[in-house]
Design an enzyme around this catalytic site. Structure first.
Site, mmCIF file in Angstrom:
data_model
loop_
_atom_site.group_PDB
_atom_site.id
_atom_site.type_symbol
_atom_site.label_atom_id
_atom_site.label_comp_id
_atom_site.label_asym_id
_atom_site.label_seq_id
_atom_site.Cartn_x
_atom_site.Cartn_y
_atom_site.Cartn_z
ATOM 1 N N THR A 1 0.847 -1.185 0.000
ATOM 2 C CA THR A 1 0.000 0.000 0.000
ATOM 3 C C THR A 1 0.885 1.238 0.000
ATOM 4 O O THR A 1 1.901 1.257 0.696
ATOM 5 C CB THR A 1 -0.816 0.015 1.310
ATOM 6 O OG1 THR A 1 -1.745 -1.054 1.248
ATOM 7 C CG2 THR A 1 -1.546 1.326 1.518
ATOM 8 N N ARG B 1 -13.777 -8.044 -0.441
ATOM 9 C CA ARG B 1 -12.966 -7.777 0.756
ATOM 10 C C ARG B 1 -12.458 -6.328 0.734
ATOM 11 O O ARG B 1 -11.973 -5.828 -0.267
ATOM 12 C CB ARG B 1 -11.791 -8.738 0.802
ATOM 13 C CG ARG B 1 -10.856 -8.584 2.007
ATOM 14 C CD ARG B 1 -9.667 -7.715 1.706
ATOM 15 N NE ARG B 1 -8.672 -7.748 2.786
ATOM 16 C CZ ARG B 1 -7.605 -6.935 2.844
ATOM 17 N NH1 ARG B 1 -7.409 -6.048 1.895
ATOM 18 N NH2 ARG B 1 -6.756 -7.024 3.837
ATOM 19 N N VAL B 2 -12.563 -5.684 1.874
ATOM 20 C CA VAL B 2 -12.003 -4.350 2.050
ATOM 21 C C VAL B 2 -11.046 -4.426 3.236
ATOM 22 O O VAL B 2 -11.380 -5.008 4.274
ATOM 23 C CB VAL B 2 -13.116 -3.312 2.319
ATOM 24 C CG1 VAL B 2 -12.531 -1.977 2.737
ATOM 25 C CG2 VAL B 2 -13.984 -3.137 1.061
ATOM 26 N N GLY B 3 -9.861 -3.854 3.076
ATOM 27 C CA GLY B 3 -8.874 -3.888 4.149
ATOM 28 C C GLY B 3 -8.904 -2.631 4.994
ATOM 29 O O GLY B 3 -9.911 -1.921 5.074
ATOM 30 N N THR C 1 0.554 -0.196 6.803
ATOM 31 C CA THR C 1 0.602 -1.097 5.658
ATOM 32 C C THR C 1 0.742 -2.508 6.208
ATOM 33 O O THR C 1 1.177 -2.697 7.338
ATOM 34 C CB THR C 1 1.764 -0.744 4.707
ATOM 35 O OG1 THR C 1 1.731 -1.635 3.585
ATOM 36 C CG2 THR C 1 3.116 -0.835 5.376
ATOM 37 N N GLY C 2 0.336 -3.479 5.417
ATOM 38 C CA GLY C 2 0.422 -4.851 5.890
ATOM 39 C C GLY C 2 -0.957 -5.478 5.984
ATOM 40 O O GLY C 2 -1.896 -5.053 5.314
ATOM 41 N N GLY D 1 -4.279 -5.990 6.569
ATOM 42 C CA GLY D 1 -5.298 -5.001 6.917
ATOM 43 C C GLY D 1 -6.236 -5.442 8.020
ATOM 44 O O GLY D 1 -6.674 -4.627 8.847
HETATM 45 N N1 ASP Z 1 -3.104 -2.939 4.157
HETATM 46 C C1 ASP Z 1 -3.424 -3.404 2.840
HETATM 47 C C2 ASP Z 1 -4.650 -4.274 2.891
HETATM 48 O O1 ASP Z 1 -4.769 -5.080 3.795
HETATM 49 C C3 ASP Z 1 -2.327 -4.149 2.181
HETATM 50 C C4 ASP Z 1 -0.933 -3.601 2.263
HETATM 51 O O2 ASP Z 1 -0.659 -2.636 2.897
HETATM 52 O O3 ASP Z 1 -0.028 -4.151 1.680
HETATM 53 O O4 ASP Z 1 -5.447 -4.189 2.007
#
Ligand code: ASP
Length: 321
Positions: A181, A209-211, A232-233, A235
Site C-alpha cells: 500500500t 474484501r475491504v482492508g 501497511t500490511g 489489513g
Molecule cells: N493494508 C493493505 C490491505 O490489507 C495491504 C498492504 O498494505 O499491503 O489491504
C-alpha cells in the site's frame, strides 16, 4: 544492525543528502517543514512529486494526493491503482482514503475501473456530506465527476493471476516483494499536515474484501493537534487494533512517533498465536515533523524527503529471527 539505511543518492538523483546522521524520530531531532514521508520503495516517486508541490507552496493535501497518484498511475506497481493484483475472481478493486489536519476526510472502497481512487476519495471529502462511498456507488460518483473508466487489470497482472489460479493457494503474506500500500504523510510550508493511503489490497483476496487502507483510523489517521500515522500490511489486523488512530493517540499522550509505532505493534502482536507471514508496518509523523516507523517483520521500507534529508530507509522491526 536491525535498521539498514540506504542513502541511494544516485537512484534518488540528488547531489546532497543530510550531512548529519539521520536517526528515526530520535527525540532530539527536529525537522523543518516542508516534509513528506511515504511507505515502501515506491514512496520515493510519491515524495518526488509531493515535495515539488510543497516547495511551490502548495498544500500538504495536494502533495499527498498528487504524490500517491503518481504511484497509482504506474502500471508496473502491482499493489496500487492500475496494474494492481486482482482478487480471486480476477477483478482489480481499489481502496483509498485521504485526511486533513482539521479532521476532514474522504474514502472509497471496493472501487473498480477507476485508476486514481485517492482523487475520488478527495472528491468525496470535498463534494459530499459523507466520508465513504463504496463499490458501484463510488464508481458512479467518480464517473459523474469526470473520472474515466479504464481496464485496470494489466496483461502482466493477469498473467500472474492465471499462474495463481493453478493452485489458488491463499497466503496473506505481506512484504516488500508482493504487497505494498502507498501511504503518504506531509507537512506543508504553513505547518499543516495531511495524509493519503491507497491500495489494491491483498492480492487474491475474496471478492468484496475491504482492508484497512480506506478506513479512517485504521489505514490512516491525522489530527493536526498531534500528528498523523498510517499503516501497511495485513489489513485485518490493522482494523482490529484501530492501528493508525492508536499510534496518533499514543503520540498525544507523550510518545515520540517512533515509540508510538512500537507501542502499537507490540500491542497488536500480543493477541497473535502465529506470527508467521504476519506483517504490519506503521509510519508516523508528529506535528513538528519528527518521524518514526516500525514493523512486525523485517523488510518494511519508507522514503523521507525534506530540504535536508532524502532517503529510503528500512524501518526497525520486532521479530529478530
Ligand atoms: N493494508 C493493505 C490491505 O490489507 C495491504 C498492504 O498494505 O499491503 O489491504
Amino acid at each position: 544492525m536491525d535498521r539498514r539505511r540506504f542513502m541511494r543518492t544516485s537512484a534518488l538523483g540528488v547531489s546532497a543528502v543530510a550531512s548529519s546522521p539521520v536517526s528515526l524520530a530520535g527525540p532530539l531531532q527536529t525537522r523543518r517543514w516542508p516534509i513528506i514521508m511515504s511507505t515502501w520503495d515506491h514512496g520515493v516517486a510519491a515524495n518526488t512529486v509531493g515535495f515539488d508541490l510543497l516547495k511551490k507552496g502548495r498544500s500538504a493535501l495536494d502533495a499527498v494526493e498528487k504524490g500517491v497518484m503518481e504511484v497509482e498511475s504506474d502500471p508496473k506497481v502491482r499493489t496500487v491503482g492500475i496494474g494492481g493484483y486482482p482478487d480471486r475472481e480476477g477483478k482489480v478493486t481499489l481502496d483509498a482514503c485521504i485526511m486533513k489536519a482539521d479532521g476532514a476526510c474522504g474514502a472509497v472502497a471496493f472501487l473498480q475501473d477507476i485508476k486514481n481512487p485517492i482523487a475520488v476519495a478527495r472528491k468525496v471529502m470535498e463534494e459530499t456530506p459523507h466520508i465513504m462511498l463504496v463499490g458501484q456507488g463510488a464508481k458512479q460518483f467518480a464517473l459523474q465527476n469526470g473520472f474515466k473508466e479504464e481496464e485496470l487489470l494489466t496483461r502482466a497482472a493477469k498473467k500472474d493471476y492465471q499462474e495463481w489460479l493453478k493452485t489458488s493457494d491463499y497466503k496473506p503474506l505481506i512484504n516488500i516483494e508482493n504487497h505494498d500500500t502507498i501511504s503518504t504523510l506531509a507537512i506543508d510550508e504553513k505547518g499543516v499536515m495531511a495524509g493519503a493511503c491507497t491500495t489494491s489490497g491483498a492480492a487474491w483476496k475474496m471478492h468484496g474484501r475491504v482492508g484497512d487502507s480506506p478506513i479512517i483510523g485504521a489505514g490512516l489517521f491525522i489530527d493536526g493537534e498531534v500528528g498523523g500515522a498510517c499503516a501497511t500490511g495485513l489489513g485485518e489486523e490493522v482494523i482490529r487494533t484501530a492501528g493508525s488512530a492508536m499510534v496518533v493517540e499514543a503520540m498525544r499522550y507523550g510518545k515520540t512517533p517512533q515509540e508510538a509505532c512500537e507501542t502499537i505493534v507490540n500491542r497488536m502482536i500480543k493477541k497473535q498465536q502465529n506470527l508467521q507471514g504476519f506483517q504490519v508496518g506503521f509510519m508516523a509523523m508528529d506535528k513538528n515533523g519528527q518521524t518514526g516507523a516500525y514493523s512486525v517483520q523485517k523488510g518494511f521500507t519508507y522514503a523521507l524527503k525534506s530540504d535536508t534529508v532524502e532517503e529510503l530507509a528500512e524501518a526497525r522491526y520486532l521479530i529478530k529471527k
